[in-house]
Design a protein around this motif. Sequence first.
Motif, PDB file in Angstrom:
ATOM      1  N   GLY A 128       0.842  -1.184   0.000  1.00 14.82           N
ATOM      2  CA  GLY A 128       0.000   0.000   0.000  1.00 14.82           C
ATOM      3  C   GLY A 128       0.878   1.235   0.000  1.00 14.82           C
ATOM      4  N   THR A 129       0.758   2.067  -1.033  1.00 12.94           N
ATOM      5  CA  THR A 129       1.605   3.252  -1.141  1.00 12.94           C
ATOM      6  C   THR A 129       0.864   4.368  -1.860  1.00 12.94           C
ATOM      7  N   ASN A 130       1.269   5.595  -1.598  1.00 17.96           N
ATOM      8  CA  ASN A 130       0.762   6.751  -2.332  1.00 17.96           C
ATOM      9  C   ASN A 130       1.790   7.275  -3.326  1.00 17.96           C
ATOM     10  N   ASN A 131       2.927   6.610  -3.393  1.00 18.50           N
ATOM     11  CA  ASN A 131       4.037   7.068  -4.218  1.00 18.50           C
ATOM     12  C   ASN A 131       4.207   6.156  -5.433  1.00 18.50           C
ATOM     13  N   PRO A 132       4.099   6.694  -6.654  1.00 18.79           N
ATOM     14  CA  PRO A 132       4.307   5.860  -7.848  1.00 18.79           C
ATOM     15  C   PRO A 132       5.653   5.144  -7.855  1.00 18.79           C
ATOM     16  N   LYS A 133       6.678   5.764  -7.246  1.00 18.34           N
ATOM     17  CA  LYS A 133       7.990   5.116  -7.204  1.00 18.34           C
ATOM     18  C   LYS A 133       7.943   3.830  -6.381  1.00 18.34           C
ATOM     19  N   GLY A 134       7.027   3.777  -5.412  1.00 17.51           N
ATOM     20  CA  GLY A 134       6.879   2.567  -4.617  1.00 17.51           C
ATOM     21  C   GLY A 134       6.392   1.399  -5.454  1.00 17.51           C
ATOM     22  N   VAL A 135       5.503   1.677  -6.413  1.00 21.66           N
ATOM     23  CA  VAL A 135       4.994   0.626  -7.301  1.00 21.66           C
ATOM     24  C   VAL A 135       6.126   0.088  -8.170  1.00 21.66           C
ATOM     25  N   LYS A 136       6.931   0.988  -8.706  1.00 18.47           N
ATOM     26  CA  LYS A 136       8.061   0.574  -9.550  1.00 18.47           C
ATOM     27  C   LYS A 136       9.052  -0.265  -8.746  1.00 18.47           C
ATOM     28  N   LEU A 137       9.378   0.180  -7.540  1.00 19.59           N
ATOM     29  CA  LEU A 137      10.298  -0.572  -6.691  1.00 19.59           C
ATOM     30  C   LEU A 137       9.718  -1.937  -6.348  1.00 19.59           C
ATOM     31  N   PHE A 138       8.428  -1.979  -6.061  1.00 22.41           N
ATOM     32  CA  PHE A 138       7.751  -3.235  -5.736  1.00 22.41           C
ATOM     33  C   PHE A 138       7.936  -4.251  -6.856  1.00 22.41           C
ATOM     34  N   ARG A 139       7.703  -3.825  -8.105  1.00 22.81           N
ATOM     35  CA  ARG A 139       7.817  -4.761  -9.226  1.00 22.81           C
ATOM     36  C   ARG A 139       9.273  -5.148  -9.504  1.00 22.81           C
ATOM     37  N   ASP A 140      10.202  -4.219  -9.320  1.00 24.90           N
ATOM     38  CA  ASP A 140      11.613  -4.551  -9.531  1.00 24.90           C
ATOM     39  C   ASP A 140      12.056  -5.642  -8.554  1.00 24.90           C
ATOM     40  N   ILE A 141      11.651  -5.510  -7.295  1.00 21.12           N
ATOM     41  CA  ILE A 141      12.034  -6.500  -6.294  1.00 21.12           C
ATOM     42  C   ILE A 141      11.227  -7.781  -6.477  1.00 21.12           C
ATOM     43  N   HIS A 142       9.979  -7.645  -6.880  1.00 18.52           N
ATOM     44  CA  HIS A 142       9.141  -8.802  -7.189  1.00 18.52           C
ATOM     45  C   HIS A 142       9.853  -9.722  -8.180  1.00 18.52           C
ATOM     46  N   GLU A 143      10.420  -9.156  -9.242  1.00 21.84           N
ATOM     47  CA  GLU A 143      11.088  -9.974 -10.258  1.00 21.84           C
ATOM     48  C   GLU A 143      12.241 -10.774  -9.652  1.00 21.84           C
ATOM     49  N   LYS A 144      13.048 -10.136  -8.821  1.00 17.99           N
ATOM     50  CA  LYS A 144      14.202 -10.813  -8.225  1.00 17.99           C
ATOM     51  C   LYS A 144      13.766 -11.907  -7.255  1.00 17.99           C
ATOM     52  N   VAL A 145      12.772 -11.597  -6.434  1.00 18.48           N
ATOM     53  CA  VAL A 145      12.323 -12.563  -5.435  1.00 18.48           C
ATOM     54  C   VAL A 145      11.600 -13.733  -6.089  1.00 18.48           C
ATOM     55  N   GLU A 146      10.874 -13.462  -7.167  1.00 18.70           N
ATOM     56  CA  GLU A 146      10.166 -14.531  -7.865  1.00 18.70           C
ATOM     57  C   GLU A 146      11.145 -15.568  -8.407  1.00 18.70           C
ATOM     58  N   LYS A 147      12.276 -15.124  -8.933  1.00 18.39           N
ATOM     59  CA  LYS A 147      13.290 -16.072  -9.408  1.00 18.39           C
ATOM     60  C   LYS A 147      13.755 -16.967  -8.268  1.00 18.39           C
ATOM     61  N   GLU A 148      13.949 -16.367  -7.112  1.00 19.67           N
ATOM     62  CA  GLU A 148      14.380 -17.166  -5.972  1.00 19.67           C
ATOM     63  C   GLU A 148      13.286 -18.142  -5.544  1.00 19.67           C
TER      64      GLU A 148
END
Length: 401
Positions: free
Chosen positions: A265-285
């Motif tokens: 839950g965020t009000n910052n668009p940058k939070g969404v971008k960071l969420f997906r960037d980390i999502h990709e790395k964690v999903e591989k793991e």
Amino acid sequence: MADRSIIDNGGTRRSMNLPSELYEGREQTYIKHTFLRRYLEALAVKVLMGGFTTFNYVDGFAGPWNTIDNEGCSDSSFGLAVELLEQVRRYVEEQRPGRKLKVRFCLCEKEPGSVQRLREFAKRHPAIEIHVFDGEFENNLDEIAQRIPDGFTFTFIDPTNWVVRITEVGRFLNARTGEFLFNFMTEEVSRHSVNPKVAHQFGDFVGDSNWQETVKLLPEGMKGELRVLHLLKDAFRKCGSAKFLPDFSILKPLINREKMRLMLGTNNPKGVKLFRDIHEKVEKEEFEKRRQAKAADTSQDMLFSDADFAQYEQGERGIGCKRYREVTEEIIVDALSKRQEIDFDDLALEVMERMPMRETHVKDVCVSMRTRGLIRYSLPPKAKKPKPGTMISAGGSKTPP
């Protein structure tokens, strides 16, 4: 794949692993904690390097539950948060000489035995500001708020089931400057949402006493637990807790069944971008861990390495895969049917919140759609990919690849 941490005990950048041996049989928890650690680290560094000098960590359902490291609690959410955020504080103070930072921890739990362990943990760290709250999270919100009157607040909401009074929690979140991470227990919700005996509790969970009628207005093909998730997101938005609520699923290790979803839950668009960037790395793991669990369960030799398997699986059904790109095209077409043109930033944000797609994936989809004449946008010579400020509109002639 190792969990990457940029900070060590002395404030120096280095790599670091979560202790995998402490998570045997708890692969989903390992993935959850890996995401929590990576996101929390990146967020805290940005926040404390920026305009805030105080960072608050609130854990509403702290446990600890089923931990192996009973003294250090390094395999619990609050244990890793305390260690990590203290490292971040020292690192930022080293990078910004003269900048005095404060980190506060509010840990809430209703199970008496776990509360006692939290208090013992706090006593072992007298130099750190740790507040322990006994009882239900919702019943302690006012007192927690008194302990964190200022600063940036990250709230981790990780119930063992779905019994959460969202309206009360939402008001608490709305009054804070910060973000939250919510663990949506898909398996529990799927099992109990059809039980009429607990219908009133689901009303509290989605902030709608008439939820059984409201849910009928959603698309018929939507799974029951995803309907509940949709209502939950609506409840957070109505409370003003967050504008953007991206999520991703974590599967059970041996079968393709969803165990939980982590929702930011965020009000910052940058939070969404960071969420997906980390999502990709964690999903591989996650794909690697599931491969290892299957190999251990079947005692079979695997032809490909865990890393190669994870890369293949992610390409087939993970973030940015063909199926999600096709849905992204539909989202873009629908968005442009309602507006003449859209800034790429706004378009990418809408896609990333709704779909497992990174910004770079959305750019690739736009390039493909432009080549096929489905959308149009102008760029400098030789440039192909849209960027912030690029205005996207419908139609146009085909562009040579």
